[in-house]
Motif scaffolding. Structure first.
Motif, mmCIF file in Angstrom:
data_model
loop_
_atom_site.group_PDB
_atom_site.id
_atom_site.type_symbol
_atom_site.label_atom_id
_atom_site.label_comp_id
_atom_site.label_asym_id
_atom_site.label_seq_id
_atom_site.Cartn_x
_atom_site.Cartn_y
_atom_site.Cartn_z
ATOM 1 N N LEU A 1 8.131 -32.084 6.958
ATOM 2 C CA LEU A 1 7.917 -31.855 8.388
ATOM 3 C C LEU A 1 7.409 -30.443 8.641
ATOM 4 O O LEU A 1 6.499 -30.237 9.445
ATOM 5 C CB LEU A 1 9.205 -32.112 9.164
ATOM 6 N N ALA B 1 5.327 -36.946 12.921
ATOM 7 C CA ALA B 1 6.065 -37.972 13.656
ATOM 8 C C ALA B 1 6.758 -38.937 12.700
ATOM 9 O O ALA B 1 7.899 -39.358 12.940
ATOM 10 C CB ALA B 1 5.124 -38.731 14.595
ATOM 11 N N ASP B 2 6.096 -39.262 11.600
ATOM 12 C CA ASP B 2 6.686 -40.149 10.598
ATOM 13 C C ASP B 2 7.912 -39.506 9.949
ATOM 14 O O ASP B 2 8.950 -40.161 9.781
ATOM 15 C CB ASP B 2 5.631 -40.497 9.546
ATOM 16 N N HIS B 3 7.809 -38.227 9.603
ATOM 17 C CA HIS B 3 8.971 -37.521 9.050
ATOM 18 C C HIS B 3 10.124 -37.538 10.053
ATOM 19 O O HIS B 3 11.276 -37.803 9.677
ATOM 20 C CB HIS B 3 8.616 -36.066 8.716
ATOM 21 N N CYS B 4 9.838 -37.251 11.317
ATOM 22 C CA CYS B 4 10.887 -37.233 12.348
ATOM 23 C C CYS B 4 11.514 -38.611 12.525
ATOM 24 O O CYS B 4 12.743 -38.730 12.649
ATOM 25 C CB CYS B 4 10.322 -36.741 13.679
ATOM 26 N N SER B 5 10.685 -39.631 12.531
ATOM 27 C CA SER B 5 11.181 -40.995 12.678
ATOM 28 C C SER B 5 12.103 -41.368 11.522
ATOM 29 O O SER B 5 13.161 -41.991 11.718
ATOM 30 C CB SER B 5 10.001 -41.964 12.750
ATOM 31 N N TRP C 1 15.887 -36.469 16.641
ATOM 32 C CA TRP C 1 14.734 -36.719 15.773
ATOM 33 C C TRP C 1 13.829 -37.806 16.340
ATOM 34 O O TRP C 1 12.605 -37.709 16.261
ATOM 35 C CB TRP C 1 15.188 -37.068 14.354
ATOM 36 N N GLN D 1 11.766 -36.218 19.030
ATOM 37 C CA GLN D 1 10.695 -35.395 18.483
ATOM 38 C C GLN D 1 9.532 -36.274 18.019
ATOM 39 O O GLN D 1 8.362 -35.949 18.242
ATOM 40 C CB GLN D 1 11.201 -34.541 17.323
ATOM 41 N N SER D 2 9.846 -37.388 17.383
ATOM 42 C CA SER D 2 8.808 -38.307 16.926
ATOM 43 C C SER D 2 7.980 -38.827 18.099
ATOM 44 O O SER D 2 6.745 -38.815 18.058
ATOM 45 C CB SER D 2 9.438 -39.471 16.158
#
Length: 157
Positions: A57, A76-80, A98, A101-102
């Protein structure tokens, strides 16, 4: 002692080390590659999913702030993923943060990324928003506003 030509050091490791040096010097594409590599390690269950996601991230945020469009989606993928990990641990406040944030990053991405991806991106955003609580959506609005100066149109100009 390992040398640059030692066969025990794989090509991937050599590339990561090279990318780390480039990323430290501000190379946005190297930052993106490191973020992507971290995501792949998580997907392949080859790294601690929290540590690798947080590190990935960070690199994605750096790359996005320099105008790498796909870095927004990777962030966004990391946050998801972090939202799912924390939800699975019953750490709901962290999971909600999280997830917000995504969604905030996806909202920025829908405004900035090429229209060729617009339909798929809107579907992803709509799905995330449909699953979110009102509290998460309020947080997403906050994060969108907080992230927009760093990842907004100026970064992609």
């Amino acid at each position: 002692m390992l040398t640059a030509h030692d066969d025990s050091v794989g090509d991937d490791t050599r590339q990561h080390v090279a990318d780390l040096r480039l990323a430290a010097a501000g190379d946005a594409q190297a930052q993106f590659r490191l973020s992507y590599a971290a995501r792949q390690l998580v997907i392949n269950e080859e790294a601690d999913e929290i540590v690798a996601s947080l590190e990935g991230l960070t690199y994605a945020r750096l790359a996005a702030s320099q105008g790498v469009p796909d870095a927004l989606l990777l962030a966004a993928d990391h946050c998801s993923h972090l939202a799912k990990v924390y939800s699975d641990c019953d750490a709901d406040d962290c999971a909600n943060d999280w997830a917000a944030q995504s969604i905030g990053l996806l909202e920025i991405a829908t405004e900035l990324l090429p229209s060729s991806n617009a339909a798929e991106l809107m579907q992803t955003l709509n799905t995330a928003a449909d699953m979110a609580t009102p509290e998460i959506m309020a947080l997403a609005k906050f994060y969108r506003a907080a992230f927009a100066p760093a990842f907004g149109a100026a970064a992609f100009a």
